[in-house]
Design an enzyme around this catalytic site. Structure first.
Site, short mmCIF file in Angstrom:
data_model
loop_
_atom_site.label_atom_id
_atom_site.label_comp_id
_atom_site.label_asym_id
_atom_site.label_seq_id
_atom_site.Cartn_x
_atom_site.Cartn_y
_atom_site.Cartn_z
N GLN A 166 37.77 -14.87 -23.07
CA GLN A 166 36.66 -13.95 -23.25
C GLN A 166 35.33 -14.67 -23.08
O GLN A 166 34.38 -14.15 -22.49
CB GLN A 166 36.74 -13.33 -24.64
CG GLN A 166 35.82 -12.16 -24.83
CD GLN A 166 36.24 -10.96 -24.00
OE1 GLN A 166 37.41 -10.66 -23.89
NE2 GLN A 166 35.29 -10.30 -23.39
N ALA A 187 31.90 -7.99 -23.82
CA ALA A 187 31.82 -8.34 -25.23
C ALA A 187 31.77 -9.86 -25.38
O ALA A 187 32.37 -10.60 -24.60
CB ALA A 187 33.01 -7.78 -25.98
N SER A 192 35.47 -9.12 -29.51
CA SER A 192 36.21 -8.19 -28.66
C SER A 192 37.46 -7.66 -29.34
O SER A 192 38.23 -8.43 -29.92
CB SER A 192 36.63 -8.88 -27.36
OG SER A 192 37.44 -8.02 -26.59
N HIS A 194 39.93 -6.81 -27.85
CA HIS A 194 41.08 -7.35 -27.13
C HIS A 194 41.62 -8.62 -27.78
O HIS A 194 42.78 -8.96 -27.62
CB HIS A 194 40.71 -7.61 -25.66
CG HIS A 194 40.63 -6.34 -24.85
ND1 HIS A 194 41.75 -5.70 -24.37
CD2 HIS A 194 39.59 -5.57 -24.49
CE1 HIS A 194 41.39 -4.61 -23.72
NE2 HIS A 194 40.07 -4.49 -23.78
N ASP A 201 43.80 -1.93 -22.09
CA ASP A 201 43.15 -1.10 -21.08
C ASP A 201 44.21 -0.58 -20.15
O ASP A 201 45.12 -1.33 -19.75
CB ASP A 201 42.15 -1.92 -20.27
CG ASP A 201 40.99 -2.41 -21.12
OD1 ASP A 201 40.66 -1.73 -22.10
OD2 ASP A 201 40.43 -3.46 -20.79
N GLU A 251 34.54 4.62 -22.57
CA GLU A 251 35.61 3.87 -21.93
C GLU A 251 36.93 4.61 -22.16
O GLU A 251 37.68 4.28 -23.07
CB GLU A 251 35.70 2.45 -22.50
CG GLU A 251 34.50 1.59 -22.14
CD GLU A 251 34.73 0.12 -22.45
OE1 GLU A 251 35.80 -0.23 -22.98
OE2 GLU A 251 33.83 -0.67 -22.14
N TRP A 253 39.57 4.40 -20.82
CA TRP A 253 40.74 3.58 -20.51
C TRP A 253 41.09 2.60 -21.63
O TRP A 253 42.12 1.95 -21.60
CB TRP A 253 40.48 2.77 -19.23
CG TRP A 253 39.32 1.84 -19.39
CD1 TRP A 253 39.36 0.56 -19.91
CD2 TRP A 253 37.95 2.10 -19.05
NE1 TRP A 253 38.09 0.02 -19.92
CE2 TRP A 253 37.21 0.93 -19.40
CE3 TRP A 253 37.28 3.18 -18.50
CZ2 TRP A 253 35.83 0.84 -19.21
CZ3 TRP A 253 35.91 3.08 -18.31
CH2 TRP A 253 35.20 1.93 -18.65
N HIS A 254 40.21 2.46 -22.60
CA HIS A 254 40.42 1.45 -23.64
C HIS A 254 41.08 2.08 -24.87
O HIS A 254 40.47 2.88 -25.57
CB HIS A 254 39.08 0.82 -24.01
CG HIS A 254 39.18 -0.17 -25.15
ND1 HIS A 254 39.21 -1.54 -24.96
CD2 HIS A 254 39.24 0.01 -26.49
CE1 HIS A 254 39.28 -2.14 -26.14
NE2 HIS A 254 39.30 -1.22 -27.10
ZN LIG Z 1 39.18 -2.66 -23.18
#
Ligand SMILES: [Zn+2]
Length: 293
Positions: A166, A187, A192, A194, A201, A251, A253-254
Site C-alpha cells: 500500500q 489510501a 486502508s 484492504h 474489490d 466505490e 466495487w469495494h
Molecule cells: Zn477497495
C-alpha cells in the site's frame, strides 16, 4: 489453509513487482474517478504518534454522529432504556475484530498490522490470488456462488494488501501528483481497509469501461451486489454521496466484510459504517504525509 506470517506480511519480490506494476496501470487507467482506497492502502508515515492515539479515542473526534444513543465508541453494552433499536455491533479499534473501523481518522493499530488467518479465496481472481481472512473468505465464496447461480460473472481484483504494498502504491501517486491528489484516489498505508483482510474489490472483467469506476454500480453485477451483498455479510463501504463521511467517493466495487447481522442492519438503516457505529465523519487525515523516500 492459512498463510504463513511471512507470506502475509510481504509478497515475494517478483509477485510484488508484478502486482505493483499491474496496479500502477490500473491507477493510470482509472485516473481519479475510481480510486479511493482501491488504488492504495493508506499508510501513515508516523506510525507511532497521532494515529494510534486517535485509534484509541475514536469517540473524541469532533464530528457529529447520527445515532444519539450510541454513547461510547467501544462496542459493548446497549442502553436498555433507549427505545431506539440498538445497532447489532459497535465500532472496534481492535484490528482483529470484524468490526474494526478503518478510515482517514482511524488507522490500523499497529499501522503495519497483518492478519494471521489470511487465505486465498476459492473463486476467480484477476491477479491469481485474493487473500481474505478466513470468515471473510468463506463469506465471499458463498457470495460468489450465489452471484454465479444468478448468472453474474464476478471477479475478485484485490483483497488483502499489506502495508508495504500500500505504501508503494500511495507513494507512487504522491510523488507523481502531490499529496492532495494522492489522498483523493489512494489510501495511505495503515489506513486502508484492504490491510484488514476484510475488504475485496470486485469487477466484471468483460467490461473494462466500468472497471473500478462508479458506473460499475449501474452494471448487472453492481446492482446484484447492492441488493445481495449484505446477505453474505458484506456492505458497499463507500456509498454514493457519502464522501464527506467516509472520506472516499462512491466505490460500488469495494466490499467490506462486517458479518451478516451487521451488514443487514447497516443496509436496512441505509447508513454509512461511520453513522451506523456512531462515529465521527472522516473526510480527511489529520496529518500531512511524510513519504518514506
Ligand atoms: Zn477497495
Amino acid at each position: 489453509m492459512v498463510y504463513e506470517p511471512t507470506v502475509a506480511t510481504g509478497y515475494p519480490g517478483v509477485m510484488r513487482i508484478l502486482r505493483l506494476s499491474a496496479w500502477m496501470s490500473v491507477l493510470l487507467l482509472a485516473s481519479s474517478c475510481s480510486g479511493g482506497e482501491d488504488t492504495g492502502g493508506d499508510p501513515t508515515t508516523e506510525p507511532a504518534e497521532g494515529s494510534s492515539k486517535e485509534a484509541e479515542e475514536p469517540s473524541e473526534a469532533d464530528g457529529e454522529a447520527e445515532e444519539p444513543d450510541a454513547g461510547d465508541s467501544e462496542l459493548e453494552d446497549a442502553d436498555p432504556e433507549d427505545s431506539d433499536p440498538e445497532p447489532v455491533s459497535r465500532a472496534s479499534m481492535d484490528p482483529n475484530s470484524v468490526h474494526v473501523l478503518v478510515n482517514k481518522q482511524n488507522p490500523l493499530d499497529p499501522l503495519d498490522y497483518s492478519p494471521d488467518d489470511l487465505r486465498d479465496v476459492e473463486a476467480p481472481s484477476e491477479f491469481g490470488e485474493a487473500p481474505l481472512r478466513e470468515d471473510a473468505a468463506e463469506a465471499y465464496e458463498a457470495l460468489h456462488s450465489a452471484a454465479a447461480a444468478d448468472g453474474m460473472d464476478l471477479w475478485a481484483t484485490t483483497a488483502y494488501r499489506d502495508y508495504d504494498f500500500q505504501q508503494a502504491l500511495y507513494e507512487q501517486r504522491f510523488h507523481e501528483d502531490g499529496a492532495e491528489a494522492a489522498d483523493r484516489v489512494s489510501a495511505r498505508p495503515g489506513f486502508s481497509e484492504h490491510q484488514t483482510g476484510l475488504a475485496v474489490d470486485v469487477a466484471d472483467l468483460e467490461d473494462r469501461q466500468c472497471y473500478l469506476r462508479s458506473c460499475f454500480g449501474d452494471s448487472e453485477q453492481g446492482q446484484w451486489l447492492a441488493e445481495h451483498a449484505d446477505e453474505f455479510g458484506f456492505i458497499i463501504r463507500y456509498p454514493e454521496g457519502a464522501e464527506e463521511i467516509t472520506g472516499f467517493q462512491y466505490e460500488p466495487w469495494h466490499l467490506r466484510y462486517v458479518g451478516e447481522e451487521t451488514a443487514r442492519d447497516v443496509v436496512d438503516r441505509g447508513l454509512t459504517l461511520e453513522e451506523y457505529w456512531d462515529q465521527p465523519p472522516a473526510p480527511d487525515y489529520d496529518q500531512e504525509y511524510e513519504p518514506s523516500s
